[in-house]
Design an enzyme around this catalytic site. Structure first.
Site, PDB file in Angstrom:
ATOM      1  N   SER A  24       0.816  -1.220   0.000  1.00  0.00           N
ATOM      2  CA  SER A  24       0.000   0.000   0.000  1.00  0.00           C
ATOM      3  C   SER A  24       0.845   1.264   0.000  1.00  0.00           C
ATOM      4  O   SER A  24       0.311   2.367   0.064  1.00  0.00           O
ATOM      5  CB  SER A  24      -0.928  -0.008   1.225  1.00  0.00           C
ATOM      6  OG  SER A  24      -0.163  -0.143   2.421  1.00  0.00           O
ATOM      7  N   ASN A 111      -1.358  -2.059  13.812  1.00  0.00           N
ATOM      8  CA  ASN A 111      -2.806  -1.854  13.886  1.00  0.00           C
ATOM      9  C   ASN A 111      -3.172  -0.578  14.642  1.00  0.00           C
ATOM     10  O   ASN A 111      -4.007   0.207  14.187  1.00  0.00           O
ATOM     11  CB  ASN A 111      -3.485  -3.066  14.526  1.00  0.00           C
ATOM     12  CG  ASN A 111      -3.273  -4.331  13.699  1.00  0.00           C
ATOM     13  OD1 ASN A 111      -2.788  -4.253  12.571  1.00  0.00           O
ATOM     14  ND2 ASN A 111      -3.607  -5.482  14.259  1.00  0.00           N
ATOM     15  N   THR A 156     -40.396  26.568  -7.815  1.00  0.00           N
ATOM     16  CA  THR A 156     -40.640  25.238  -7.261  1.00  0.00           C
ATOM     17  C   THR A 156     -40.998  24.374  -8.476  1.00  0.00           C
ATOM     18  O   THR A 156     -41.587  24.887  -9.438  1.00  0.00           O
ATOM     19  CB  THR A 156     -41.816  25.215  -6.246  1.00  0.00           C
ATOM     20  OG1 THR A 156     -43.008  25.604  -6.915  1.00  0.00           O
ATOM     21  CG2 THR A 156     -41.570  26.161  -5.073  1.00  0.00           C
ATOM     22  N   HIS A 157     -40.605  23.134  -8.446  1.00  0.00           N
ATOM     23  CA  HIS A 157     -40.810  22.242  -9.610  1.00  0.00           C
ATOM     24  C   HIS A 157     -40.164  22.831 -10.865  1.00  0.00           C
ATOM     25  O   HIS A 157     -40.581  22.522 -11.978  1.00  0.00           O
ATOM     26  CB  HIS A 157     -42.303  21.991  -9.871  1.00  0.00           C
ATOM     27  CG  HIS A 157     -43.074  21.605  -8.651  1.00  0.00           C
ATOM     28  ND1 HIS A 157     -43.307  20.300  -8.297  1.00  0.00           N
ATOM     29  CD2 HIS A 157     -43.639  22.361  -7.667  1.00  0.00           C
ATOM     30  CE1 HIS A 157     -44.005  20.267  -7.154  1.00  0.00           C
ATOM     31  NE2 HIS A 157     -44.203  21.506  -6.758  1.00  0.00           N
ATOM     32  N   SER A 279     -16.200  24.337 -27.336  1.00  0.00           N
ATOM     33  CA  SER A 279     -16.443  23.104 -28.072  1.00  0.00           C
ATOM     34  C   SER A 279     -15.413  22.991 -29.180  1.00  0.00           C
ATOM     35  O   SER A 279     -15.048  23.978 -29.805  1.00  0.00           O
ATOM     36  CB  SER A 279     -17.855  23.126 -28.667  1.00  0.00           C
ATOM     37  OG  SER A 279     -17.936  22.236 -29.763  1.00  0.00           O
ATOM     38  N   LYS A 285     -19.760  27.896 -28.938  1.00  0.00           N
ATOM     39  CA  LYS A 285     -20.114  27.363 -27.627  1.00  0.00           C
ATOM     40  C   LYS A 285     -19.254  27.890 -26.488  1.00  0.00           C
ATOM     41  O   LYS A 285     -18.052  28.049 -26.609  1.00  0.00           O
ATOM     42  CB  LYS A 285     -20.000  25.831 -27.620  1.00  0.00           C
ATOM     43  CG  LYS A 285     -21.073  25.100 -28.392  1.00  0.00           C
ATOM     44  CD  LYS A 285     -22.497  25.334 -27.892  1.00  0.00           C
ATOM     45  CE  LYS A 285     -22.775  24.699 -26.550  1.00  0.00           C
ATOM     46  NZ  LYS A 285     -22.792  23.230 -26.604  1.00  0.00           N
ATOM     47  N   ASN A 287     -19.292  26.574 -22.598  1.00  0.00           N
ATOM     48  CA  ASN A 287     -19.956  25.597 -21.746  1.00  0.00           C
ATOM     49  C   ASN A 287     -19.585  25.773 -20.276  1.00  0.00           C
ATOM     50  O   ASN A 287     -18.427  26.053 -19.958  1.00  0.00           O
ATOM     51  CB  ASN A 287     -19.589  24.177 -22.198  1.00  0.00           C
ATOM     52  CG  ASN A 287     -19.995  23.921 -23.639  1.00  0.00           C
ATOM     53  OD1 ASN A 287     -21.041  24.395 -24.086  1.00  0.00           O
ATOM     54  ND2 ASN A 287     -19.157  23.193 -24.374  1.00  0.00           N
ATOM     55  N   GLU A 292     -20.547  21.675 -14.369  1.00  0.00           N
ATOM     56  CA  GLU A 292     -20.864  20.286 -14.721  1.00  0.00           C
ATOM     57  C   GLU A 292     -19.929  19.322 -13.999  1.00  0.00           C
ATOM     58  O   GLU A 292     -20.332  18.237 -13.564  1.00  0.00           O
ATOM     59  CB  GLU A 292     -20.776  20.093 -16.228  1.00  0.00           C
ATOM     60  CG  GLU A 292     -21.879  20.854 -16.962  1.00  0.00           C
ATOM     61  CD  GLU A 292     -21.616  20.943 -18.456  1.00  0.00           C
ATOM     62  OE1 GLU A 292     -21.511  19.899 -19.101  1.00  0.00           O
ATOM     63  OE2 GLU A 292     -21.487  22.069 -18.973  1.00  0.00           O
ATOM     64  N   TYR A 319      -8.820  -6.077  13.825  1.00  0.00           N
ATOM     65  CA  TYR A 319      -8.224  -5.640  12.562  1.00  0.00           C
ATOM     66  C   TYR A 319      -8.312  -6.753  11.521  1.00  0.00           C
ATOM     67  O   TYR A 319      -8.093  -7.925  11.811  1.00  0.00           O
ATOM     68  CB  TYR A 319      -6.749  -5.236  12.764  1.00  0.00           C
ATOM     69  CG  TYR A 319      -6.103  -4.790  11.462  1.00  0.00           C
ATOM     70  CD1 TYR A 319      -6.222  -3.478  11.036  1.00  0.00           C
ATOM     71  CD2 TYR A 319      -5.440  -5.697  10.637  1.00  0.00           C
ATOM     72  CE1 TYR A 319      -5.692  -3.064   9.823  1.00  0.00           C
ATOM     73  CE2 TYR A 319      -4.905  -5.295   9.424  1.00  0.00           C
ATOM     74  CZ  TYR A 319      -5.033  -3.991   9.019  1.00  0.00           C
ATOM     75  OH  TYR A 319      -4.510  -3.587   7.819  1.00  0.00           O
ATOM     76  N   GLN A 324      -7.239  -1.905   5.037  1.00  0.00           N
ATOM     77  CA  GLN A 324      -6.281  -1.134   4.230  1.00  0.00           C
ATOM     78  C   GLN A 324      -7.001  -0.426   3.077  1.00  0.00           C
ATOM     79  O   GLN A 324      -6.488   0.524   2.511  1.00  0.00           O
ATOM     80  CB  GLN A 324      -5.196  -2.078   3.693  1.00  0.00           C
ATOM     81  CG  GLN A 324      -4.099  -1.373   2.927  1.00  0.00           C
ATOM     82  CD  GLN A 324      -2.889  -2.269   2.746  1.00  0.00           C
ATOM     83  OE1 GLN A 324      -2.088  -2.411   3.660  1.00  0.00           O
ATOM     84  NE2 GLN A 324      -2.766  -2.896   1.585  1.00  0.00           N
ATOM     85  N   LYS A 327      -8.212   3.765   2.835  1.00  0.00           N
ATOM     86  CA  LYS A 327      -7.460   4.985   2.545  1.00  0.00           C
ATOM     87  C   LYS A 327      -7.730   5.598   1.183  1.00  0.00           C
ATOM     88  O   LYS A 327      -7.955   6.804   1.065  1.00  0.00           O
ATOM     89  CB  LYS A 327      -5.968   4.723   2.717  1.00  0.00           C
ATOM     90  CG  LYS A 327      -5.607   4.551   4.172  1.00  0.00           C
ATOM     91  CD  LYS A 327      -4.223   4.033   4.369  1.00  0.00           C
ATOM     92  CE  LYS A 327      -4.137   3.299   5.696  1.00  0.00           C
ATOM     93  NZ  LYS A 327      -4.856   1.986   5.684  1.00  0.00           N
TER      94      LYS A 327
HETATM   95  N1  ARG Z   1      -0.973  -1.065   5.734  1.00  0.00           N
HETATM   96  C1  ARG Z   1      -1.809  -1.569   6.748  1.00  0.00           C
HETATM   97  C2  ARG Z   1      -3.188  -0.884   6.717  1.00  0.00           C
HETATM   98  O1  ARG Z   1      -3.256   0.154   6.180  1.00  0.00           O
HETATM   99  C3  ARG Z   1      -1.203  -1.338   8.093  1.00  0.00           C
HETATM  100  C4  ARG Z   1      -1.656  -2.271   9.139  1.00  0.00           C
HETATM  101  C5  ARG Z   1      -1.167  -3.645   8.863  1.00  0.00           C
HETATM  102  N2  ARG Z   1      -1.486  -4.518   9.963  1.00  0.00           N
HETATM  103  C6  ARG Z   1      -1.446  -5.815   9.828  1.00  0.00           C
HETATM  104  N3  ARG Z   1      -1.804  -6.516  10.864  1.00  0.00           N
HETATM  105  N4  ARG Z   1      -1.087  -6.391   8.715  1.00  0.00           N
HETATM  106  O2  ARG Z   1      -4.164  -1.384   7.207  1.00  0.00           O
END
Ligand code: ARG
Length: 463
Positions: A24, A111, A156-157, A279, A285, A287, A292, A319, A324, A327
């Site tokens: 990640s 965690n 309205t409407h 356009s 045009k 726009n 939008e 956990y 993960q 994010k």
């Molecule tokens: N990259 C992990 C996350 O965002 C960190 C926590 C990982 N913990 C684990 N027990 N593998 O959740």
């Protein structure tokens, strides 16, 4: 040193595709600063508990400070095997200071670490969104101050209903964005609960004082009371994603109004060239793409909320790696909304308002309610007055004239005691001025509201 934080138990390496699936770092690198802030607080707590020496603590602080600077300046070099930002920071710290780096993770788990870092990031994100909301409110307020008495049709409407002032329209959105600001504040209250020290799930057994941690991390004002909940709670993400999504809905509604108002048929406003596009085929045009996109991007904000809720819904305590996936939706919503708010503020601030086009769109039928109110003032029960005026509207349509050109005889046919004074009703400014109840569209009330918002939001008033 084994590069993986958990490699000891494993005889074989991670499959290449599994590594790509699991890693990640490419997105959670954005937590670097927050992760290091959490680690600095943790290091201080370890020293205080006697789990590391004064000297080791000093080395950790020095090392973490260097790593932080590397991230800030974009000089941090990720390595193959930097699974996530937490792994990467610890790996780099070891390269820099050696031995003491191996003690940083004492009593801590990724965690509670990631939950802490993400909360820090989310609190700062909420504050930035609040500043963006205020900027947009100020742009709307400035337009409102210029147009406290500018008449336009209210709908309205999407059918012409009653005359209102454009300032009143602007302030309706200021109200919505104020609630969004308050909701962001409210969600932040619960984000300020600290998970650090909860360990992997059950608590830490090395005697680290968790209350002490909130002194170094002043974004937090309480310590999570249940370690199982602490490491798996992502309500703060869901709450903020909801706040972002609802803000997006408000932006989308405002954009829809302005798209309609900037069409040639309405022509109430014209967006500045800087917030429009052309356009490739039709040379004439112009726009309203900024609007939008505000309308379109609100879909992503809604989608990201649903994504997160779906990730959370079936999770057993505590956990799970599913977490993960919390994010990317958050980062995407935050980035999308952050820019959207800036664009919205600039587009509103620079748009040209066309009072003459707004006035031209007013028609006598929008005063039918005023006519009924006039009959009510003469003692006619409202329900009857409504029917009488309805008949007048039908007569005017039949004769193909506006209500004010309907002969007096027609008025007297529905209400015999009427005289020419009734024609005084056909004054849009008077109609609007009479809507002077609290929260009404009367220029007098709109001016008061402008003053209230100016006091609340600050900034310089429009000339
Ligand atoms: N990259 C992990 C996350 O965002 C960190 C926590 C990982 N913990 C684990 N027990 N593998 O959740």
């Amino acid at each position: 040193m084994e590069h993986r934080l958990w490699g000891g138990r494993f005889a074989a390496p991670t499959a290449e595709m599994m590594r790509r699936f699991n890693d990640s770092f490419r997105f959670d690198v954005r937590l670097a600063e927050a992760d290091i802030a959490g680690s600095l607080a943790w290091a201080a707590a370890l020293r205080e508990t006697g789990l590391i020496t004064e000297a080791e603590h000093e080395r950790l602080v020095q090392g973490l400070t260097v790593v932080r600077r590397e991230f800030e300046s974009g000089r941090f070099e990720p390595r193959e095997g930097d699974e996530d930002v937490h792994t990467a920071v610890e790996r780099r710290l070891y390269e820099l200071i050696g031995e003491p780096a191996l003690k940083l993770h004492t009593g801590r788990s990724r965690n509670d670490q990631v939950a802490t870092a993400f909360r820090l990031f989310a609190i700062a994100a909420a504050q930035r969104v609040q500043r963006g909301l205020r900027g947009l409110q100020l742009a709307l307020l400035e337009q409102a101050e210029r147009h406290t008495a500018t008449l336009m049709p209210g709908y309205t409407h999407l059918q012409r209903a009653q005359p209102i002032t454009f300032g009143h329209w602007c302030l309706a959105y200021v109200e919505m964005f104020e609630r969004d600001r308050q909701r962001a504040d409210d969600a932040t209250i619960r984000a300020r609960t600290l998970p650090l020290g909860a360990g992997a799930l059950a608590g830490n057994s090395l005697g680290v004082e968790r209350e002490r941690l909130t002194e170094d991390l002043d974004e937090f004002d309480a310590v999570a009371a249940n370690s199982l909940d602490a490491v798996s709670d992502r309500d703060f993400v869901a709450e903020l994603l909801f706040v972002f999504a609802l803000t997006g809905v408000h932006l989308s509604r405002m954009a829809e109004d302005l798209i309609i108002y900037s069409s040639a048929e309405f022509g109430f406003v014209e967006l500045d060239d800087a917030y429009s596009t052309g356009s490739s085929l039709m040379p004439q045009k112009k726009n309203p793409d900024s609007m939008e996109l505000l309308r379109g991007k609100s879909g992503r904000l809604l989608g990201n909320l649903v994504t997160l809720l779906t990730v959370l819904k079936g999770l057993p305590l505590t956990y799970n790696k599913d977490l993960q996936e919390d994010k990317e939706p958050f980062f995407d919503s935050f980035d999308t909304l952050d820019l959207a708010l800036q664009v919205a503020a600039a587009a509103v601030a620079t748009m040209a308002v066309r009072p003459e086009r707004m006035a031209a769109a007013l028609d006598d039928a929008m005063l039918a309610t005023d006519l009924a109110d006039e009959l009510v003032r003469r003692g006619v029960p409202f329900r009857e007055a409504h029917g009488k005026v309805g008949r007048l509207v039908r007569r005017a349509l039949e004769l193909g004239v506006p209500l004010r050109e309907l002969p007096l005889a027609e008025y007297q046919a529905v209400q015999p005691d009427l005289d020419t004074e009734i024609y005084a009703v056909f004054d849009f400014a008077r109609s609007v001025a009479r809507k002077a109840s609290l929260g009404g569209t009367a220029p007098e009330r709109v001016r008061e509201q402008c003053m209230r918002w100016r006091a609340t939001l600050g900034g310089a008033g429009a000339a």
